[in-house]
Each structure stands twice: as C-alpha cells, then as structure tokens.
Design a protein around this motif. Sequence first.
Motif, PDB file in Angstrom:
ATOM      1  N   TYR A 102      33.959  67.774 107.383  1.00 58.13           N
ATOM      2  CA  TYR A 102      32.750  68.527 107.792  1.00 58.13           C
ATOM      3  C   TYR A 102      33.182  69.899 108.076  1.00 58.13           C
ATOM      4  CZ  TYR A 102      31.182  64.015 108.798  1.00 58.13           C
ATOM      5  OH  TYR A 102      30.927  62.811 108.758  1.00 58.13           O
ATOM      6  N   THR A 105      29.673  74.918 109.908  1.00 64.77           N
ATOM      7  CA  THR A 105      28.151  75.134 109.910  1.00 64.77           C
ATOM      8  C   THR A 105      27.261  73.523 109.950  1.00 64.77           C
ATOM      9  OG1 THR A 105      28.236  76.931 108.535  1.00 64.77           O
ATOM     10  CG2 THR A 105      26.228  75.858 108.506  1.00 64.77           C
ATOM     11  N   ARG A 106      27.892  72.692 109.335  1.00 61.84           N
ATOM     12  CA  ARG A 106      27.341  71.294 109.541  1.00 61.84           C
ATOM     13  C   ARG A 106      27.595  70.704 110.852  1.00 61.84           C
ATOM     14  NH1 ARG A 106      28.203  66.337 105.263  1.00 61.84           N
ATOM     15  NH2 ARG A 106      26.782  64.829 106.247  1.00 61.84           N
ATOM     16  N   LYS A 108      27.980  72.438 113.632  1.00 55.23           N
ATOM     17  CA  LYS A 108      27.354  73.198 114.561  1.00 55.23           C
ATOM     18  C   LYS A 108      25.516  72.665 114.474  1.00 55.23           C
ATOM     19  CE  LYS A 108      30.035  77.241 114.462  1.00 55.23           C
ATOM     20  NZ  LYS A 108      30.289  78.480 114.069  1.00 55.23           N
ATOM     21  N   GLN A 109      25.110  72.477 113.247  1.00 55.87           N
ATOM     22  CA  GLN A 109      23.879  71.960 113.041  1.00 55.87           C
ATOM     23  C   GLN A 109      23.480  70.491 113.621  1.00 55.87           C
ATOM     24  OE1 GLN A 109      23.420  72.353 108.693  1.00 55.87           O
ATOM     25  NE2 GLN A 109      22.391  74.059 108.631  1.00 55.87           N
ATOM     26  N   ALA A 110      24.531  69.747 113.643  1.00 55.48           N
ATOM     27  CA  ALA A 110      24.469  68.471 114.197  1.00 55.48           C
ATOM     28  C   ALA A 110      24.445  68.287 115.755  1.00 55.48           C
ATOM     29  CB  ALA A 110      25.665  67.424 113.395  1.00 55.48           C
ATOM     30  N   GLY A 113      21.896  72.219 116.403  1.00 58.04           N
ATOM     31  CA  GLY A 113      20.926  72.469 115.995  1.00 58.04           C
ATOM     32  C   GLY A 113      20.727  73.571 115.030  1.00 58.04           C
ATOM     33  N   THR A 114      21.631  74.384 115.058  1.00 57.87           N
ATOM     34  CA  THR A 114      21.782  75.518 114.361  1.00 57.87           C
ATOM     35  C   THR A 114      23.077  75.917 113.800  1.00 57.87           C
ATOM     36  OG1 THR A 114      21.361  77.854 114.208  1.00 57.87           O
ATOM     37  CG2 THR A 114      21.987  77.214 116.430  1.00 57.87           C
ATOM     38  N   GLY A 115      23.281  76.161 112.608  1.00 59.45           N
ATOM     39  CA  GLY A 115      24.640  76.376 111.971  1.00 59.45           C
ATOM     40  C   GLY A 115      25.079  77.819 112.381  1.00 59.45           C
ATOM     41  N   ARG A 116      24.630  78.593 113.309  1.00 58.87           N
ATOM     42  CA  ARG A 116      25.102  79.637 113.774  1.00 58.87           C
ATOM     43  C   ARG A 116      25.425  79.906 114.987  1.00 58.87           C
ATOM     44  NH1 ARG A 116      24.800  84.206 110.240  1.00 58.87           N
ATOM     45  NH2 ARG A 116      23.448  83.763 108.285  1.00 58.87           N
ATOM     46  N   SER A 149      29.458  64.848 115.185  1.00 59.44           N
ATOM     47  CA  SER A 149      28.850  64.992 113.687  1.00 59.44           C
ATOM     48  C   SER A 149      29.120  63.894 112.999  1.00 59.44           C
ATOM     49  CB  SER A 149      29.511  66.234 113.136  1.00 59.44           C
ATOM     50  OG  SER A 149      29.097  66.621 111.793  1.00 59.44           O
TER      51      SER A 149
END
Length: 165
Positions: A102, A105-106, A108-110, A113-116, A149
């Motif tokens: 993974y 970014t993915r 962090k999004q999982a 909720g944000t890739g940053r 994730s």
Amino acid sequence: MLRIIGIDPGSRMTGYGLIDTDGMHSVYLSHGVIKLSGEPLPPRLGEIFATISGLIQEHQPDVMAIEQVFVAKNPSSALKLGQARGAAICAAVYRGLSVAEYTPTRIKQAVVGTGRADKAQIQHMVQMILGLRQKPQADAADALAVALSHAHTHTTLMRQSGRGK
C-alpha cells in the motif's frame, strides 16, 4: 478472522503491528519497533529478516501488509528503504504468506481520511480505532495503520466479489 501483520519498513527502525479482523471490527494483538544497530547495512537486513520471520512464526498471521517505497529526495535513503522492504517481504514469503503493498497516501486515507495526514494524526487514529490506552510509537503506529488499511481493503474486495456479508 483474518490475522494481519503490518510492516513499516526502515533501515534504522522497522515498525510492526498485528491485528485480527472479522471485516467489521479489528482487534489489536501486538506492536513494536525493530531498532537496528549502526552496523553496516547487510547485518541490519539480516536482523529485519530474522525478527520478522520470528514474529510470523510466533503469531501465525494470514497475510503481510507493507508500505510501498515512496520517492525520497535522497537516492541512497530510498535504496536502503527498498532493501529493508525486501528483507521483510522475503521473511513473509519464506514463511508462506502473501504480501499486500500500500502507498503511504492510501494508508493515510484509510486510517485518517486524508492522504496528507501527519505522524501525530496517524498515531491518534490508530489509538482510537484499536482502543489502545497509549499512543504507539510512530513507526509502530504506521505499521498498525498499514494492517488496518489492508483490513479495510480486504473487506471491500470480499464484498465486491460476493464472498463477504
């Protein structure tokens, strides 16, 4: 239940985290950081392989989830990180596990909720999702985030294929 070992690879510190998931809920099992000595790189890679191999033997996960290499400003650092990933992946394959990869970014999004998201946000969300009393060390939190994730992704794929509820 699916048991996942998450790995946040590094040539100085490699984080690991283990969870069980039923597709709806994830349960914390263990986490930690493999702190590698200042020795030359080959012995450190051997230590990553041996330690992760031992964790796999002890905890019997079903799959390994690992963070992919990101493009670093320093090519030497990127190469060392890639070699640390390789040692971890070899330990998984040696022990008969499949490996899921993974991007940062993915992950962090999982989890956030944000890739940053930054390290502190990841630590906080991992603590909340898994009900931990204390925030895990950053590398261990990243490894638990990788495992979470995969838990989310695996569940979604199972539902899409008609095999999940």
